[in-house]
Design an enzyme around this catalytic site. Sequence first.
Site, PDB file in Angstrom:
ATOM      1  N   SER A  26      40.854  49.521  29.549  1.00 53.47           N
ATOM      2  CA  SER A  26      40.235  49.300  30.859  1.00 53.47           C
ATOM      3  C   SER A  26      39.070  48.320  30.720  1.00 53.47           C
ATOM      4  O   SER A  26      38.355  48.052  31.673  1.00 53.47           O
ATOM      5  CB  SER A  26      39.749  50.626  31.467  1.00 53.47           C
ATOM      6  OG  SER A  26      38.781  51.236  30.644  1.00 53.47           O
ATOM      7  N   ASN A 113      34.264  61.118  29.886  1.00 53.67           N
ATOM      8  CA  ASN A 113      34.545  61.571  31.254  1.00 53.67           C
ATOM      9  C   ASN A 113      33.279  61.645  32.111  1.00 53.67           C
ATOM     10  O   ASN A 113      33.308  61.322  33.303  1.00 53.67           O
ATOM     11  CB  ASN A 113      35.241  62.938  31.227  1.00 53.67           C
ATOM     12  CG  ASN A 113      36.570  62.880  30.504  1.00 53.67           C
ATOM     13  OD1 ASN A 113      37.029  61.791  30.141  1.00 53.67           O
ATOM     14  ND2 ASN A 113      37.191  64.027  30.291  1.00 53.67           N
ATOM     15  N   THR A 158      40.398  43.920  79.445  1.00 54.65           N
ATOM     16  CA  THR A 158      41.101  45.116  78.976  1.00 54.65           C
ATOM     17  C   THR A 158      42.559  44.685  78.937  1.00 54.65           C
ATOM     18  O   THR A 158      42.991  43.886  79.788  1.00 54.65           O
ATOM     19  CB  THR A 158      40.942  46.334  79.919  1.00 54.65           C
ATOM     20  OG1 THR A 158      41.534  46.012  81.172  1.00 54.65           O
ATOM     21  CG2 THR A 158      39.472  46.715  80.125  1.00 54.65           C
ATOM     22  N   HIS A 159      43.296  45.131  77.960  1.00 59.98           N
ATOM     23  CA  HIS A 159      44.694  44.696  77.765  1.00 59.98           C
ATOM     24  C   HIS A 159      44.793  43.182  77.614  1.00 59.98           C
ATOM     25  O   HIS A 159      45.806  42.589  77.974  1.00 59.98           O
ATOM     26  CB  HIS A 159      45.604  45.150  78.911  1.00 59.98           C
ATOM     27  CG  HIS A 159      45.446  46.587  79.268  1.00 59.98           C
ATOM     28  ND1 HIS A 159      46.209  47.588  78.729  1.00 59.98           N
ATOM     29  CD2 HIS A 159      44.569  47.201  80.111  1.00 59.98           C
ATOM     30  CE1 HIS A 159      45.827  48.764  79.226  1.00 59.98           C
ATOM     31  NE2 HIS A 159      44.827  48.546  80.068  1.00 59.98           N
ATOM     32  N   SER A 280      44.137  20.194  58.168  1.00 60.38           N
ATOM     33  CA  SER A 280      45.536  20.288  57.742  1.00 60.38           C
ATOM     34  C   SER A 280      45.840  19.124  56.818  1.00 60.38           C
ATOM     35  O   SER A 280      45.293  18.032  56.982  1.00 60.38           O
ATOM     36  CB  SER A 280      46.433  20.247  58.977  1.00 60.38           C
ATOM     37  OG  SER A 280      47.692  19.713  58.652  1.00 60.38           O
ATOM     38  N   LYS A 286      43.863  18.623  63.175  1.00 61.75           N
ATOM     39  CA  LYS A 286      43.595  20.063  63.070  1.00 61.75           C
ATOM     40  C   LYS A 286      42.192  20.430  62.578  1.00 61.75           C
ATOM     41  O   LYS A 286      41.661  19.800  61.678  1.00 61.75           O
ATOM     42  CB  LYS A 286      44.614  20.728  62.127  1.00 61.75           C
ATOM     43  CG  LYS A 286      46.034  20.700  62.587  1.00 61.75           C
ATOM     44  CD  LYS A 286      46.264  21.343  63.950  1.00 61.75           C
ATOM     45  CE  LYS A 286      45.987  22.826  63.974  1.00 61.75           C
ATOM     46  NZ  LYS A 286      47.086  23.631  63.498  1.00 61.75           N
ATOM     47  N   ASN A 288      41.088  24.224  61.768  1.00 62.77           N
ATOM     48  CA  ASN A 288      41.597  25.600  61.821  1.00 62.77           C
ATOM     49  C   ASN A 288      40.519  26.635  61.492  1.00 62.77           C
ATOM     50  O   ASN A 288      39.661  26.398  60.653  1.00 62.77           O
ATOM     51  CB  ASN A 288      42.764  25.750  60.840  1.00 62.77           C
ATOM     52  CG  ASN A 288      43.932  24.859  61.217  1.00 62.77           C
ATOM     53  OD1 ASN A 288      44.216  24.671  62.405  1.00 62.77           O
ATOM     54  ND2 ASN A 288      44.589  24.292  60.232  1.00 62.77           N
ATOM     55  N   TYR A 320      39.717  65.955  34.107  1.00 60.21           N
ATOM     56  CA  TYR A 320      39.903  64.506  34.022  1.00 60.21           C
ATOM     57  C   TYR A 320      41.359  64.213  33.687  1.00 60.21           C
ATOM     58  O   TYR A 320      41.970  64.874  32.845  1.00 60.21           O
ATOM     59  CB  TYR A 320      38.997  63.898  32.943  1.00 60.21           C
ATOM     60  CG  TYR A 320      39.226  62.398  32.795  1.00 60.21           C
ATOM     61  CD1 TYR A 320      38.570  61.489  33.610  1.00 60.21           C
ATOM     62  CD2 TYR A 320      40.157  61.911  31.874  1.00 60.21           C
ATOM     63  CE1 TYR A 320      38.809  60.129  33.503  1.00 60.21           C
ATOM     64  CE2 TYR A 320      40.408  60.552  31.757  1.00 60.21           C
ATOM     65  CZ  TYR A 320      39.729  59.665  32.579  1.00 60.21           C
ATOM     66  OH  TYR A 320      39.971  58.324  32.485  1.00 60.21           O
ATOM     67  N   GLN A 325      41.396  56.379  35.592  1.00 61.79           N
ATOM     68  CA  GLN A 325      40.944  55.078  35.108  1.00 61.79           C
ATOM     69  C   GLN A 325      41.285  53.971  36.109  1.00 61.79           C
ATOM     70  O   GLN A 325      40.648  52.928  36.127  1.00 61.79           O
ATOM     71  CB  GLN A 325      41.585  54.784  33.747  1.00 61.79           C
ATOM     72  CG  GLN A 325      41.165  53.465  33.146  1.00 61.79           C
ATOM     73  CD  GLN A 325      41.559  53.353  31.684  1.00 61.79           C
ATOM     74  OE1 GLN A 325      40.995  54.012  30.822  1.00 61.79           O
ATOM     75  NE2 GLN A 325      42.555  52.524  31.411  1.00 61.79           N
ATOM     76  N   LYS A 328      38.931  51.897  39.541  1.00 56.32           N
ATOM     77  CA  LYS A 328      37.899  50.858  39.618  1.00 56.32           C
ATOM     78  C   LYS A 328      38.330  49.601  40.355  1.00 56.32           C
ATOM     79  O   LYS A 328      37.601  49.098  41.213  1.00 56.32           O
ATOM     80  CB  LYS A 328      37.413  50.512  38.208  1.00 56.32           C
ATOM     81  CG  LYS A 328      36.666  51.665  37.597  1.00 56.32           C
ATOM     82  CD  LYS A 328      36.405  51.513  36.136  1.00 56.32           C
ATOM     83  CE  LYS A 328      36.178  52.876  35.519  1.00 56.32           C
ATOM     84  NZ  LYS A 328      37.409  53.707  35.419  1.00 56.32           N
TER      85      LYS A 328
HETATM   86  N1  ARG Z   1      38.201  54.282  30.407  1.00 52.61           N
HETATM   87  C1  ARG Z   1      38.254  55.606  30.930  1.00 52.61           C
HETATM   88  C2  ARG Z   1      38.089  55.582  32.474  1.00 52.61           C
HETATM   89  O1  ARG Z   1      37.768  54.574  32.996  1.00 52.61           O
HETATM   90  C3  ARG Z   1      37.223  56.423  30.286  1.00 52.61           C
HETATM   91  C4  ARG Z   1      37.310  57.835  30.572  1.00 52.61           C
HETATM   92  C5  ARG Z   1      37.807  58.799  29.530  1.00 52.61           C
HETATM   93  N2  ARG Z   1      39.016  58.619  28.861  1.00 52.61           N
HETATM   94  C6  ARG Z   1      39.658  59.659  28.291  1.00 52.61           C
HETATM   95  N3  ARG Z   1      40.717  59.423  27.609  1.00 52.61           N
HETATM   96  N4  ARG Z   1      39.237  60.900  28.472  1.00 52.61           N
HETATM   97  O2  ARG Z   1      38.319  56.556  33.152  1.00 52.61           O
END
Ligand code: ARG
Length: 465
Positions: A26, A113, A158-159, A280, A286, A288, A320, A325, A328
């Site tokens: 990650s 975690n 409206t509409h 364009s 144009k 835009n 967990y 993971q 994000k």
């Molecule tokens: N890279 C992981 C995450 O973003 C870290 C968390 C823990 N990983 C684990 N194998 N317990 O969630």
Amino acid sequence: MKEDKALWSGRFKNAPEELMKKFGESISVDWIFYKEDIEGNKAHGKMLNKIGILSDEELVSIIKALEEIQGEIETGEFLPKESLEDVHMNIEHRLIEKIGDLGAKIHTGRSRNDQVLTDYRLYLKKEVKELKMLWAALMETLLKRGVKDVDVIIPGFTHLMHAQPISLGHYWMAYFWKFQRDHQRLKNAYMSIDANPLGAGALAGSTLPLDRQYTMELLGFGKNTENSLDTVSDRDFLLDLQYALSTFMIHSSGLAEDLILWNTQEFNYINLPDGFCTGSSMMPNKKNPDALELTRGKTSGVVTGLFNLMMNLKGLPLGYNRDLQEDKKPVLENLKNVKMVLSVLAQVIEGIEVNKETVRLHLEKGFLLATDVAEYLVMKGVPFRKTHGIVGGLVQYGEETGKDFKDFSMKDFKRFSSAFDEDVYDLLSFENAVNRRNTLGGTAKEQVHYQIKEGWKILQQEKKE
Ligand code: ARG
């Protein structure tokens, strides 16, 4: 230390497959948290010192090494390795490389975690603060446009059909209040984010006497999370944030749509600033409205980010799970886009020129004053449902003869109702129509100014917070 060896490899006979390393990393996403990871490490180290697990000298060496690592990262000297999975392992690995066994003490009483949540929450607190400033700037732009355009009268829809005349200032203020509520949602999200997860461990807390109150204070969190098992699985703070970002984008997409329409040759109410339009490659004529189209378009990505997270969380067993993971990318992507939309919208709105003459011509279409005429008859004692029918008849007559209310003779009016008098002509001004809608929150100039005054008060308060 052998570079590729994972810090958790003790119980394994065989090394992870190369494919597993690629699949499981990650770092390509969470390296963005390096500062927060270092901040969290420092706080954790200080706490371990406070409870007697690290000596004063050990703590000094650890802090020094962590600061050096931050420097190495910022000068580009230290680049993370994919084989070390994530930001936490990369920094811990570097610490051990630098100070040996002493570095190996830092993970005492901690799990990735709770560590990942510490980093993530710290990072988001900063992001939300930045968002709040951009949000306030957009709201300020709307207040200023509200003042500037309070006397510009446009058809209200409206509409998507002409309905009643409104002040353009009233229109801008409608979006001010929508964004103000979104801003409130963002503040609620901040409150969910602002809790210290450190000390939850992998799931159950620790046998060591960790002082969570101390890390909470060091890291500047508003409170401690209440339950370790809840803590490591809780991603509600992300849902709250994603929801605030999504409602903001849904609102922005509607605003963008109106402005795109108003900018068309058909409407021609406004001219968009050149700097936020593109041309364009083929058609020299144009200009835009791409910035607004992208605002509308990016909304789907942001809302998808909310759903992405919801789907990820649905039905997870408690504790967990590595699924988490994946929490994000959809958030980081949304933050990036929403920050841009906030800035783009503020600049587009500020730069809009209103074609007052054209707007005026549009007001003549669609019998915008029909409700005014019906309410006039109400004041003459005719029951509203009857006046509705009478004015409906007048509209039909107007459409057939190509006349507007103001072109009707007194005889014309009287044919539809004997309650009409000469004073009906006094009504037939758009300015009067707008300013007579003086109910609280209505479109009358007085009301719009009141809204703007209230809006400024709220904004000043927000800026102080
Ligand atoms: N890279 C992981 C995450 O973003 C870290 C968390 C823990 N990983 C684990 N194998 N317990 O969630």
